[in-house]
Design a protein around this motif. Structure first.
Motif, short mmCIF file in Angstrom:
data_model
loop_
_atom_site.label_atom_id
_atom_site.label_comp_id
_atom_site.label_asym_id
_atom_site.label_seq_id
_atom_site.Cartn_x
_atom_site.Cartn_y
_atom_site.Cartn_z
N GLY A 95 28.62 129.24 -33.80
CA GLY A 95 29.31 128.40 -34.77
C GLY A 95 28.37 127.75 -35.77
N ASP A 96 27.08 127.70 -35.44
CA ASP A 96 26.11 127.11 -36.36
C ASP A 96 25.54 128.16 -37.30
OD1 ASP A 96 26.37 124.56 -35.45
OD2 ASP A 96 24.42 124.46 -34.47
N GLU A 97 24.96 127.68 -38.39
CA GLU A 97 24.29 128.57 -39.34
C GLU A 97 23.08 127.87 -39.92
OE1 GLU A 97 26.52 128.19 -43.53
OE2 GLU A 97 27.76 129.07 -41.96
N LYS A 98 22.17 128.67 -40.44
CA LYS A 98 20.95 128.13 -41.07
C LYS A 98 20.71 128.88 -42.36
CE LYS A 98 16.06 127.28 -40.53
NZ LYS A 98 15.17 126.60 -39.65
N GLN A 99 20.32 128.14 -43.39
CA GLN A 99 20.01 128.69 -44.71
C GLN A 99 18.49 128.70 -44.87
OE1 GLN A 99 23.00 129.08 -46.52
NE2 GLN A 99 22.06 130.15 -48.22
N LEU A 100 17.93 129.84 -45.30
CA LEU A 100 16.50 129.95 -45.59
C LEU A 100 16.34 130.38 -47.05
CD1 LEU A 100 14.83 131.74 -42.54
CD2 LEU A 100 14.61 129.38 -43.24
N PRO A 101 15.89 129.49 -47.91
CA PRO A 101 15.69 129.85 -49.32
C PRO A 101 14.35 130.55 -49.53
CG PRO A 101 15.21 127.53 -49.00
CD PRO A 101 15.67 128.06 -47.67
N GLY A 102 14.23 131.24 -50.64
CA GLY A 102 12.95 131.81 -51.06
C GLY A 102 12.53 133.08 -50.33
N LEU A 103 13.46 133.83 -49.78
CA LEU A 103 13.11 135.07 -49.09
C LEU A 103 13.15 136.24 -50.07
CD1 LEU A 103 15.09 134.81 -45.74
CD2 LEU A 103 12.65 134.50 -46.10
N SER A 104 12.24 137.18 -49.87
CA SER A 104 12.26 138.38 -50.69
C SER A 104 13.37 139.29 -50.17
CB SER A 104 10.92 139.11 -50.62
OG SER A 104 10.70 139.60 -49.32
N ARG A 105 13.79 140.20 -51.01
CA ARG A 105 14.91 141.09 -50.66
C ARG A 105 14.57 141.99 -49.48
NH1 ARG A 105 19.61 142.28 -52.99
NH2 ARG A 105 20.46 144.36 -52.78
N ASP A 106 13.31 142.21 -49.21
CA ASP A 106 12.92 143.12 -48.13
C ASP A 106 12.49 142.39 -46.85
OD1 ASP A 106 10.61 142.11 -49.19
OD2 ASP A 106 9.57 144.02 -49.29
N PHE A 107 12.93 141.14 -46.66
CA PHE A 107 12.60 140.45 -45.42
C PHE A 107 13.26 141.20 -44.25
CE2 PHE A 107 16.82 138.70 -45.77
CZ PHE A 107 17.20 138.41 -44.47
N ARG A 108 12.75 140.98 -43.06
CA ARG A 108 13.32 141.58 -41.86
C ARG A 108 13.65 140.46 -40.88
NH1 ARG A 108 11.62 147.09 -41.62
NH2 ARG A 108 13.09 147.26 -39.90
N HIS A 109 14.56 140.72 -39.98
CA HIS A 109 14.84 139.74 -38.94
C HIS A 109 15.32 140.45 -37.68
CE1 HIS A 109 19.09 140.26 -39.93
NE2 HIS A 109 19.39 139.57 -38.84
N CYS A 110 15.09 139.78 -36.56
CA CYS A 110 15.59 140.24 -35.28
C CYS A 110 16.31 139.06 -34.64
CB CYS A 110 14.45 140.67 -34.36
SG CYS A 110 13.55 142.13 -34.94
N VAL A 111 17.32 139.37 -33.83
CA VAL A 111 18.07 138.33 -33.15
C VAL A 111 18.32 138.80 -31.72
CG1 VAL A 111 20.29 139.20 -34.01
CG2 VAL A 111 20.12 136.83 -33.23
N ASP A 112 18.28 137.86 -30.79
CA ASP A 112 18.48 138.17 -29.38
C ASP A 112 19.24 137.02 -28.73
OD1 ASP A 112 17.62 138.20 -26.38
OD2 ASP A 112 17.02 140.16 -27.15
N ALA A 113 20.07 137.33 -27.75
CA ALA A 113 20.85 136.29 -27.08
C ALA A 113 20.06 135.60 -25.97
CB ALA A 113 22.13 136.88 -26.49
N MET A 114 19.04 136.25 -25.42
CA MET A 114 18.37 135.71 -24.24
C MET A 114 17.04 135.03 -24.53
SD MET A 114 20.79 136.37 -22.32
CE MET A 114 20.18 135.76 -20.79
N ALA A 115 16.24 135.55 -25.46
CA ALA A 115 14.90 135.00 -25.70
C ALA A 115 14.48 135.27 -27.15
CB ALA A 115 13.90 135.64 -24.75
#
Length: 124
Positions: A95-115
């Motif tokens: 239900g929460d969200e976070k905004q990160l300004p100033g990222l380049s179009r080719d940024f990468r991210h990973c997300v995991d539920a446990m760690a």
């Protein structure tokens, strides 16, 4: 009437009434038919919004980075010596969200539920 509608449309397009392009990625995972993770990231105008929609553990753990690794979506394998530049790491509750300004179009991210994920291994 035939001229009014196209004229108004042209004026609105000149006034910039078009929504700016965005890129959205969703991550969903499940185990034994039960949803364990649902996350959404949207990049628009150099600002990314990360949303934790569901997590079996009660938290979505994010790692945001820029990297010079091979493109795994094109079938290339990540290597241990990729040049990974961490941008941010954080956790959100569903239900929460976070905004990160100033990222380049080719940024990468990973997300995991446990760690907290580790890059570039999380790209596999």
């Amino acid at each position: 009437m035939r001229i009014i509608v196209p004229a108004i449309s042209a004026l609105l397009s000149l006034a910039g009434c078009h929504e700016k392009p965005s890129v959205t990625s969703e991550v969903r995972s499940s185990r034994d038919g039960v949803a364990t993770l649902h996350s959404r990231a949207t990049l628009k105008d150099g600002s990314a919004r990360f949303q934790c929609l569901r997590s079996q553990s009660g938290r979505c753990h994010y790692l945001v980075f820029a990297e010079g690794c091979p493109d795994v979506s094109a079938g290339e394998s990540p290597t241990a010596d990729c040049d990974v530049k961490p941008v941010d790491s954080f956790s959100l509750v569903p239900g929460d969200e976070k905004q990160l300004p100033g990222l380049s179009r080719d940024f990468r991210h990973c997300v995991d539920a446990m760690a907290m994920p580790a890059a570039p291994q999380c790209l596999n």
